[in-house]
Enzyme design. Sequence first.
Site, PDB file in Angstrom:
ATOM      1  N   SER A 178       0.798  -1.226   0.000  1.00  0.00           N
ATOM      2  CA  SER A 178       0.000   0.000   0.000  1.00  0.00           C
ATOM      3  C   SER A 178       0.831   1.277   0.000  1.00  0.00           C
ATOM      4  O   SER A 178       0.280   2.375  -0.068  1.00  0.00           O
ATOM      5  CB  SER A 178      -0.943   0.016   1.205  1.00  0.00           C
ATOM      6  OG  SER A 178      -0.204  -0.025   2.413  1.00  0.00           O
TER       7      SER A 178
ATOM      8  N   SER B  59      15.799  -6.875   0.611  1.00  0.00           N
ATOM      9  CA  SER B  59      16.820  -6.697   1.628  1.00  0.00           C
ATOM     10  C   SER B  59      17.292  -5.240   1.580  1.00  0.00           C
ATOM     11  O   SER B  59      16.482  -4.320   1.463  1.00  0.00           O
ATOM     12  CB  SER B  59      17.974  -7.672   1.385  1.00  0.00           C
ATOM     13  OG  SER B  59      18.974  -7.544   2.377  1.00  0.00           O
TER      14      SER B  59
END
Length: 273
Positions: free
Chosen positions: A13, A131
Site C-alpha cells: 500500500s 533486503s
Amino acid sequence: MPEQKVVVITGASSGIGEATAGLLAQNGYRVFGGARDPKRAKSISGVRFGTLDVTDDASVASFVDWVLSEAGRIDILINNAGVSLAGPVEHTSIAEATRVFDVNVFGPLRMIRAVLPSMRSERSGLIINISSVLGFLPAPFMGIYASTKHALEGMSESLDHEIRDFNVRVILMEPTFTNTNLDVNAANTEAPLGVYASQAEATMKTILAQIKSAPAPILVAEKILVALKSPYKMRQPVGGQATLLSRLRRFMPAKAVDGSLRKTFGFGKAPSS
C-alpha cells in the site's frame, strides 16, 4: 497468449510495494497486494488488495488461501513489508528489537512457509526478498534494522539451496537508501540517547539527508521487473551506489571499508587499536 503470472506483494500500500504493484500490473502480471488496512491503499489498476498482517499467522494463512482460491497458484512472492528502528544498540529494548524482527524476518518466514507448498506442487516459483545494502554492511545507530537484513540474507541463501530441486528460487534485492516513508519516518528507540546523543544525532542527520536525496521507490520496482525477465541471479544491488558498495565490501580491505563507513556516517577517525 501466455497465462498471466500471479504475484503476491506484502506491504503493497505504500513505498516500494506500491510502486512494484503498479509497475508489474502495467506489464501484464496479475497482482495481489497485501496491506494491514486495504481501505487505506490507493486504488491501482490491475491490483487487488487483501488484508494482510505479516506478524499474524492466521492473517498470513487467510491471505494466501484467498489468493490461491482466486488465482489457483502463486508464481512470485515479493516479501516487501518492513519496519525500521533508529537508536543505539545498547539502548534498544528486547521488546523493540522483537517488533522489528517480527516484521522484517519472521514476516517473510511466515509468507514463505505459506506459499511454498503451492510452489513445490507446481514445481515452479520465485521468492523475492527485499533486503538492503545494510544486509551486507553495518550502519551505526541502525544496528537492529541492519541485523534483520543480515538475517534475511542468511535465511534467503540457505532457503535457495533447500528449494532449488523443486524449481523454486530466491532473489535478494539490495537497494541503498530509498525515499520512502519507512526511512524518513523511522521509529526511534524509547530510551534517552544519553552518552550517544551527540554522535547519534549527527549520524541520523546525515542519514536523513541521504534518504531525502535518494531515488524514488520506482527504481527498485524497475529492478524487480528486469529481474523477472532476466536470467536468474541471487544478489541484485539496486542502482549504481548499491552496486559500488557491494563490490567494495567484497574486494576492498576490511580496514578501508571500516574507515569509509565511519566517514560516511559522520564519525571521526577510529582510535588506534
